[in-house]
Design a protein around this motif. Structure first.
Motif, PDB file in Angstrom:
ATOM      1  N   ARG A 131       0.836  -1.205   0.000  1.00 34.69           N
ATOM      2  CA  ARG A 131       0.000   0.000   0.000  1.00 34.69           C
ATOM      3  C   ARG A 131       0.877   1.263   0.000  1.00 34.69           C
ATOM      4  O   ARG A 131       0.580   2.236  -0.714  1.00 34.69           O
ATOM      5  CB  ARG A 131      -0.913   0.012   1.231  1.00 34.69           C
ATOM      6  CG  ARG A 131      -2.194  -0.783   1.056  1.00 34.69           C
ATOM      7  CD  ARG A 131      -3.091  -0.675   2.276  1.00 34.69           C
ATOM      8  NE  ARG A 131      -4.475  -0.777   1.850  1.00 34.69           N
ATOM      9  CZ  ARG A 131      -5.228   0.236   1.502  1.00 34.69           C
ATOM     10  NH1 ARG A 131      -4.736   1.459   1.540  1.00 34.69           N
ATOM     11  NH2 ARG A 131      -6.476   0.055   1.109  1.00 34.69           N
ATOM     12  N   THR A 132       1.940   1.245   0.779  1.00 33.96           N
ATOM     13  CA  THR A 132       2.857   2.392   0.815  1.00 33.96           C
ATOM     14  C   THR A 132       3.530   2.579  -0.536  1.00 33.96           C
ATOM     15  O   THR A 132       3.617   3.699  -1.057  1.00 33.96           O
ATOM     16  CB  THR A 132       3.915   2.191   1.911  1.00 33.96           C
ATOM     17  OG1 THR A 132       3.268   2.082   3.190  1.00 33.96           O
ATOM     18  CG2 THR A 132       4.892   3.359   1.938  1.00 33.96           C
ATOM     19  N   ARG A 133       3.983   1.496  -1.115  1.00 32.32           N
ATOM     20  CA  ARG A 133       4.666   1.568  -2.419  1.00 32.32           C
ATOM     21  C   ARG A 133       3.731   2.116  -3.490  1.00 32.32           C
ATOM     22  O   ARG A 133       4.168   2.880  -4.367  1.00 32.32           O
ATOM     23  CB  ARG A 133       5.163   0.180  -2.806  1.00 32.32           C
ATOM     24  CG  ARG A 133       5.823   0.112  -4.188  1.00 32.32           C
ATOM     25  CD  ARG A 133       6.467  -1.214  -4.411  1.00 32.32           C
ATOM     26  NE  ARG A 133       7.032  -1.346  -5.750  1.00 32.32           N
ATOM     27  CZ  ARG A 133       8.169  -1.977  -6.016  1.00 32.32           C
ATOM     28  NH1 ARG A 133       8.870  -2.515  -5.035  1.00 32.32           N
ATOM     29  NH2 ARG A 133       8.598  -2.083  -7.253  1.00 32.32           N
ATOM     30  N   TRP A 134       2.468   1.741  -3.438  1.00 32.69           N
ATOM     31  CA  TRP A 134       1.511   2.181  -4.450  1.00 32.69           C
ATOM     32  C   TRP A 134       0.802   3.479  -4.082  1.00 32.69           C
ATOM     33  O   TRP A 134      -0.082   3.930  -4.799  1.00 32.69           O
ATOM     34  CB  TRP A 134       0.485   1.076  -4.697  1.00 32.69           C
ATOM     35  CG  TRP A 134       1.049  -0.087  -5.472  1.00 32.69           C
ATOM     36  CD1 TRP A 134       2.308  -0.216  -5.976  1.00 32.69           C
ATOM     37  CD2 TRP A 134       0.348  -1.275  -5.849  1.00 32.69           C
ATOM     38  NE1 TRP A 134       2.442  -1.414  -6.634  1.00 32.69           N
ATOM     39  CE2 TRP A 134       1.258  -2.096  -6.573  1.00 32.69           C
ATOM     40  CE3 TRP A 134      -0.944  -1.751  -5.635  1.00 32.69           C
ATOM     41  CZ2 TRP A 134       0.902  -3.343  -7.083  1.00 32.69           C
ATOM     42  CZ3 TRP A 134      -1.305  -2.992  -6.149  1.00 32.69           C
ATOM     43  CH2 TRP A 134      -0.384  -3.779  -6.869  1.00 32.69           C
ATOM     44  N   GLY A 135       1.178   4.088  -2.965  1.00 28.47           N
ATOM     45  CA  GLY A 135       0.623   5.377  -2.589  1.00 28.47           C
ATOM     46  C   GLY A 135      -0.837   5.354  -2.187  1.00 28.47           C
ATOM     47  O   GLY A 135      -1.553   6.347  -2.389  1.00 28.47           O
ATOM     48  N   LEU A 136      -1.293   4.253  -1.601  1.00 34.07           N
ATOM     49  CA  LEU A 136      -2.704   4.140  -1.228  1.00 34.07           C
ATOM     50  C   LEU A 136      -2.993   4.680   0.164  1.00 34.07           C
ATOM     51  O   LEU A 136      -4.151   4.947   0.502  1.00 34.07           O
ATOM     52  CB  LEU A 136      -3.152   2.669  -1.307  1.00 34.07           C
ATOM     53  CG  LEU A 136      -3.093   2.013  -2.686  1.00 34.07           C
ATOM     54  CD1 LEU A 136      -3.526   0.555  -2.585  1.00 34.07           C
ATOM     55  CD2 LEU A 136      -3.969   2.760  -3.680  1.00 34.07           C
ATOM     56  N   GLY A 137      -1.978   4.816   0.980  1.00 37.13           N
ATOM     57  CA  GLY A 137      -2.201   5.281   2.341  1.00 37.13           C
ATOM     58  C   GLY A 137      -3.132   4.349   3.092  1.00 37.13           C
ATOM     59  O   GLY A 137      -3.017   3.123   3.006  1.00 37.13           O
ATOM     60  N   CYS A 138      -4.087   4.942   3.820  1.00 40.07           N
ATOM     61  CA  CYS A 138      -5.064   4.139   4.566  1.00 40.07           C
ATOM     62  C   CYS A 138      -6.445   4.198   3.935  1.00 40.07           C
ATOM     63  O   CYS A 138      -7.427   3.740   4.531  1.00 40.07           O
ATOM     64  CB  CYS A 138      -5.143   4.630   6.017  1.00 40.07           C
ATOM     65  SG  CYS A 138      -3.611   4.406   6.934  1.00 40.07           S
ATOM     66  N   ALA A 139      -6.526   4.763   2.743  1.00 44.43           N
ATOM     67  CA  ALA A 139      -7.827   4.888   2.079  1.00 44.43           C
ATOM     68  C   ALA A 139      -8.309   3.527   1.581  1.00 44.43           C
ATOM     69  O   ALA A 139      -7.524   2.592   1.412  1.00 44.43           O
ATOM     70  CB  ALA A 139      -7.715   5.861   0.911  1.00 44.43           C
ATOM     71  N   ALA A 140      -9.615   3.430   1.353  1.00 43.48           N
ATOM     72  CA  ALA A 140     -10.174   2.209   0.787  1.00 43.48           C
ATOM     73  C   ALA A 140      -9.558   1.958  -0.587  1.00 43.48           C
ATOM     74  O   ALA A 140      -9.292   2.900  -1.340  1.00 43.48           O
ATOM     75  CB  ALA A 140     -11.689   2.326   0.670  1.00 43.48           C
ATOM     76  N   ALA A 141      -9.307   0.713  -0.897  1.00 41.43           N
ATOM     77  CA  ALA A 141      -8.717   0.375  -2.192  1.00 41.43           C
ATOM     78  C   ALA A 141      -9.677   0.741  -3.320  1.00 41.43           C
ATOM     79  O   ALA A 141     -10.888   0.528  -3.206  1.00 41.43           O
ATOM     80  CB  ALA A 141      -8.390  -1.114  -2.242  1.00 41.43           C
ATOM     81  N   PRO A 142      -9.165   1.320  -4.411  1.00 40.33           N
ATOM     82  CA  PRO A 142     -10.028   1.644  -5.556  1.00 40.33           C
ATOM     83  C   PRO A 142     -10.419   0.383  -6.308  1.00 40.33           C
ATOM     84  O   PRO A 142     -10.220  -0.732  -5.823  1.00 40.33           O
ATOM     85  CB  PRO A 142      -9.126   2.548  -6.402  1.00 40.33           C
ATOM     86  CG  PRO A 142      -7.747   2.047  -6.114  1.00 40.33           C
ATOM     87  CD  PRO A 142      -7.765   1.639  -4.657  1.00 40.33           C
ATOM     88  N   ASN A 143     -10.977   0.551  -7.486  1.00 35.05           N
ATOM     89  CA  ASN A 143     -11.301  -0.578  -8.370  1.00 35.05           C
ATOM     90  C   ASN A 143     -10.093  -1.520  -8.442  1.00 35.05           C
ATOM     91  O   ASN A 143      -9.020  -1.134  -8.901  1.00 35.05           O
ATOM     92  CB  ASN A 143     -11.639  -0.025  -9.760  1.00 35.05           C
ATOM     93  CG  ASN A 143     -12.026  -1.088 -10.763  1.00 35.05           C
ATOM     94  OD1 ASN A 143     -11.327  -2.091 -10.923  1.00 35.05           O
ATOM     95  ND2 ASN A 143     -13.116  -0.868 -11.462  1.00 35.05           N
ATOM     96  N   MET A 144     -10.260  -2.758  -7.958  1.00 34.66           N
ATOM     97  CA  MET A 144      -9.123  -3.664  -7.848  1.00 34.66           C
ATOM     98  C   MET A 144      -8.605  -4.131  -9.203  1.00 34.66           C
ATOM     99  O   MET A 144      -7.412  -4.341  -9.377  1.00 34.66           O
ATOM    100  CB  MET A 144      -9.502  -4.867  -6.982  1.00 34.66           C
ATOM    101  CG  MET A 144      -9.508  -4.588  -5.487  1.00 34.66           C
ATOM    102  SD  MET A 144      -7.899  -4.036  -4.844  1.00 34.66           S
ATOM    103  CE  MET A 144      -6.875  -5.475  -5.193  1.00 34.66           C
TER     104      MET A 144
END
Length: 362
Positions: A131-144
């Protein structure tokens, strides 16, 4: 000349034994065995009968060698419950989809794979690292599906004629593939995509792991990836009741059962509360379905753009299938509910989808 391995691949795709194909194609068992091992070559009339029995174009059998997806790289979820020939059929279908990908890859610039190999961390840590590498932070995952595609994973459908097979993932050389069972609910589809992502990053080419332990780790990864600990702790009270869980599951676009399990894992539900909530959810039909869940499955952004671009340049789906060496029906099964090969039809990007350009190779 006929390529022996292509006869074997087509037979596996149809889930047939040598004896069954021998009977259907009216070819002796010994002759068929010789064709598959390359000891002898079938005559044109025999190739015609084999093609008819296997429902493959005759030209398919005259193509170059095809490297099958590596069997040792796949962790099947229900290996002991699913007939081996069914698993082989699903792997053969995946191999054909990989051939379609090779055709597309020669004509379009697709996103490069961006998956680290995370074999040592526990699933929770691995999910946080990715998640950190992809810049998602703690937000809900987008369209998988879009997320996987944006990071170089090639996503295809499992053929709907083998509905009992769960999703699976595999590395073919340096290219990661995920095959999704599109007959499940949208929420379970998202979990499947995250589960297979866990296999790719934790049990990839450098860290082979199959069987129950691999499945447990992939489930834990998917749970942590879709429902980050800090996010769940920030939104959910301890001891939440069923209606609170049904409302909150929309935050992360997961099934009610998945959120319940995650809350128990994070000590927000006691053992007794967990069993009680599961029993109530089961009574309401959430054990096998997701009533009042997401309306649509997540679809492919890359494949949709590919076929819209091909159509715009006058390349029909039938032409694509013919050049790959398969029927249009076979190709459509690889794309089932992920996109459409028709003009102007297909999955549309959602606002939270990662944006990556897709251009033709000139």
């Amino acid at each position: 000349m006929v390529t022996p391995s292509r006869i074997t691949l087509a037979r596996k795709r149809r889930g047939l034994t040598l004896a069954e194909l021998s009977q259907q194609a009216r070819v002796s068992l010994q002759s068929l065995s010789n064709y598959e091992t390359g000891r002898t070559t079938p005559r044109p009339a025999t190739v015609e009968r084999l093609a008819a029995a296997l429902d493959f174009p005759e030209d398919f059998f005259r193509g170059p060698e095809i490297d099958e997806l590596p069997a040792e790289g796949i962790s099947w979820r229900a290996r002991t419950k699913t007939p081996p020939r069914t698993l082989e059929a699903a792997r053969a279908a995946g191999t054909l989809a990989a051939e379609l990908y090779e055709w597309i890859n020669r004509r379009f610039r697709l996103p490069n794979p961006d998956l680290p190999s995370l074999g040592k961390p526990d699933p929770e840590t691995a999910a946080e690292m990715l998640r950190t590498r992809w810049g998602l932070g703690c937000a809900a995952a987008p369209n998988m599906v879009h997320l996987l595609e944006a990071h170089g994973v090639r996503v295809f459908s499992l053929a709907p004629d083998y509905a009992e097979v769960d999703a699976y993932a595999v590395w073919r050389g340096t290219t990661p593939f995920v095959f999704l069972n599109m007959l499940k609910s949208p929420e379970r589809g998202r979990f499947d995509a995250a589960h297979e992502l866990g296999h790719l990053v934790m049990h990839g080419t450098d860290h082979h792991c199959t069987g129950p332990e691999a499945e447990r780790q992939a489930n834990a990864f998917a749970s942590a990836f879709l429902m980050p600990q800090s996010s769940v702790l920030g939104h959910m009270p301890a001891g939440a009741h069923v209606d609170q869980i049904l409302k909150a599951k929309r935050i992360w676009k997961v099934s009610a059962m998945a959120l319940t399990y995650r809350m128990h894992d994070l000590n927000l539900l006691t053992d007794w509360q967990y069993r009680s909530v599961c029993a109530e959810l089961s009574k309401r039909g959430y054990r096998t379905d997701e009533p009042q869940g997401m309306k649509k499955r997540e679809t492919s952004q890359v494949l949709t753009k590919v076929f819209q671009s091909l159509w715009a340049t006058g390349v029909s789906p039938t032409t694509v299938a013919s050049e790959v060496g398969i029927s249009l029906n076979e190709m459509n099964k690889m794309l089932f509910d992920l996109t459409s090969t028709a003009e102007g039809v297909g999955g549309e990007p959602t606002s939270d989808a990662p944006k990556r350009a897709l251009s033709l190779v000139h």
